[in-house]
Design a protein around this motif. Structure first.
Motif, PDB file in Angstrom:
ATOM      1  N   VAL A   1      -2.703   3.198  -4.115  1.00  9.78           N
ATOM      2  CA  VAL A   1      -2.044   2.012  -3.576  1.00  9.78           C
ATOM      3  C   VAL A   1      -0.779   1.761  -4.392  1.00  9.78           C
ATOM      4  CG1 VAL A   1      -2.295  -0.487  -3.245  1.00  9.78           C
ATOM      5  CG2 VAL A   1      -4.226   1.035  -2.804  1.00  9.78           C
TER       6      VAL A   1
ATOM      7  N   ALA B   1      -6.557   5.603  -2.786  1.00 12.20           N
ATOM      8  CA  ALA B   1      -6.589   5.310  -1.347  1.00 12.20           C
ATOM      9  C   ALA B   1      -6.450   6.621  -0.579  1.00 12.20           C
ATOM     10  CB  ALA B   1      -5.461   4.353  -0.984  1.00 12.20           C
TER      11      ALA B   1
ATOM     12  N   SER C   1       2.221   7.557   3.244  1.00 12.85           N
ATOM     13  CA  SER C   1       1.008   7.132   2.533  1.00 12.85           C
ATOM     14  C   SER C   1       0.734   8.110   1.395  1.00 12.85           C
ATOM     15  CB  SER C   1      -0.180   7.054   3.498  1.00 12.85           C
ATOM     16  OG  SER C   1      -0.360   8.247   4.219  1.00 12.85           O
TER      17      SER C   1
ATOM     18  N   MET D   1       0.800  -1.228   0.000  1.00 15.92           N
ATOM     19  CA  MET D   1       0.000   0.000   0.000  1.00 15.92           C
ATOM     20  C   MET D   1       0.832   1.277   0.000  1.00 15.92           C
ATOM     21  SD  MET D   1      -3.617  -0.618   0.807  1.00 15.92           S
ATOM     22  CE  MET D   1      -4.033   0.855   1.657  1.00 15.92           C
ATOM     23  N   ASN D   2       1.935   1.274   0.765  1.00 16.28           N
ATOM     24  CA  ASN D   2       2.626   2.532   1.055  1.00 16.28           C
ATOM     25  C   ASN D   2       4.084   2.520   0.636  1.00 16.28           C
ATOM     26  OD1 ASN D   2       0.383   3.819   2.778  1.00 16.28           O
ATOM     27  ND2 ASN D   2       0.620   1.775   3.648  1.00 16.28           N
TER      28      ASN D   2
END
Ligand SMILES: Nc1ncnc2c1ncn2[C@@H]1O[C@H](COP(=O)(O)OP(=O)(O)OP(=O)(O)O)[C@@H](O)[C@H]1O
Ligand SMILES: [Mg+2]
Length: 328
Positions: free
Chosen positions: A59, A67, A55, A37-38
């Protein structure tokens, strides 16, 4: 700003944040582990190391999936909420700093250990005492940090919305763009049955609505082997970016689903539930339904796991899951 792995740029950024002292320099920058994701890095100065996690608005592994850009701030809020719970805090990384503007969290490096994703491999079993610690963490979290003893409960609605989409909707969409035969030949045909199953989808709607409802217990939100680290100091828990106050049955449902997909011995799974139930209550009927939901979405959805169980076993798990969701 978007962080890169460029040492000079990083050095400047980290010094501006006060996370590196002026006399320190970066010796090495590494990718600490498999993250989807990060943007996550291990910064090594030669005499110490730490982790930074940024973040972004999509994604990392699936840039087409949007996201919530601020999600690492929610992760930081989770860690803040458990700060005074000594046992919980001791099993998570210490927080070194938070850059709210650029959505970067700096935290303690828990070491080069592996997460528990190896459990999905054939014949790999989790040690009973390690599983016990994992279940106790969840039970203490759910009973120790509640709406009643929290000033501002973590809602994390945007992340829940994203999760809701991927758990309750995406796997059942006619044309979701995913070809499951690329993952395992024969899986796509199996998926079609579930996509056409209106009775199942009606029940899924009820469970999905419940997931979106606020609950009384703080949940980690993504409590599966990828969030458990095996380190030299024992089991550690990371990545609570989906954390929120919700239903413990969802959290434990997810955990048990993964033990099943990792083909762990039935006795071990029972023991895990027992450990949890000795500390915290659970509506077992609802927990089973959430276990089923998670099995369905992991086998049929986008967030695939490195599963090694074959087609027949997957079909059997899907069938059992459907039954569990439809049972009263
Ligand atoms: N504090 C830490 N100490 C040591 N290793 C860490 C730490 N935080 C993260 N890692 C490593 O980096 C990997 C990715 O971290 P994390 O799971 O937080 O990122 P993510 O992008 O949210 O991942 P996912 O896509 O699985 O949600 C972890 O699997 C782990 O190997
Ligand atoms: Mg994550």
């Amino acid at each position: 700003m978007k962080l890169t792995s460029d040492k000079k740029e990083l050095e400047k950024y980290l010094k501006d944040q006060g996370w590196l002292k002026s006399a320190e320099s970066i010796e090495a920058v590494e990718i600490p582990g498999e993250g989807n994701m990060n943007f996550t890095l291990r910064i090594n100065t030669g005499s110490r190391s730490f982790i930074i996690k940024q973040s972004r608005e999509f994604v990392k592994k699936y840039p087409q999936v949007a996201a919530p850009e601020e999600r690492v701030l929610r992760e930081a809020e989770f860690y803040k909420l458990i700060e005074s719970e000594v046992k919980l805090n001791g099993m998570t990384p210490a927080i070194l700093g938070l850059d709210k503007e650029n959505h970067v969290l700096a935290m303690e490096d828990l070491g080069v250990g592996a997460d528990y994703s190896f459990l999905y491999q054939i014949a790999k079993e989790i040690a009973e005492d390690e599983l016990q610690v994992i279940m106790e963490f969840a039970a203490k979290l759910h009973t120790g940090v509640t709406v009643a003893n929290t000033h501002t409960p973590l809602r994390n609605r945007e992340m829940r919305k994203l999760n809701h989409e991927h758990i309750f909707q995406y796997p059942y969409m006619e044309d979701n763009g995913l070809n499951l035969d690329d993952i395992l030949p024969g899986l796509q045909e199996e998926a079609e049955k579930y996509k056409r199953d209106e009775i199942l989808k009606k029940e899924l709607k009820v469970l999905g609505d419940l997931y979106l409802e606020d609950g009384n217990s703080l949940l980690h939100g993504d409590y599966f082997p990828g969030s458990w680290l095996k380190t030299k100091d024992g089991v550690k828990i990371i990545d609570p970016e989906f954390g929120h106050f919700g239903q413990p049955e969802f959290e434990i449902g997810v955990t048990i689903a993964h033990l099943k997909m990792a083909d762990q011995p039935e006795q071990l799974v029972k023991k895990a539930l027992q450990t949890y139930l000795e500390i915290a209550p659970l509506d077992e009927n609802l927990r089973k339904k959430f276990t089923a939901v998670e099995i369905l979405r992991r086998i049929l959805g986008l967030a695939q796991l490195p599963l090694e169980i074959g087609l027949e076993k997957r079909k059997a798990l899907l069938g059992e899951s459907r039954e569990a969701i439809l049972s009263s």
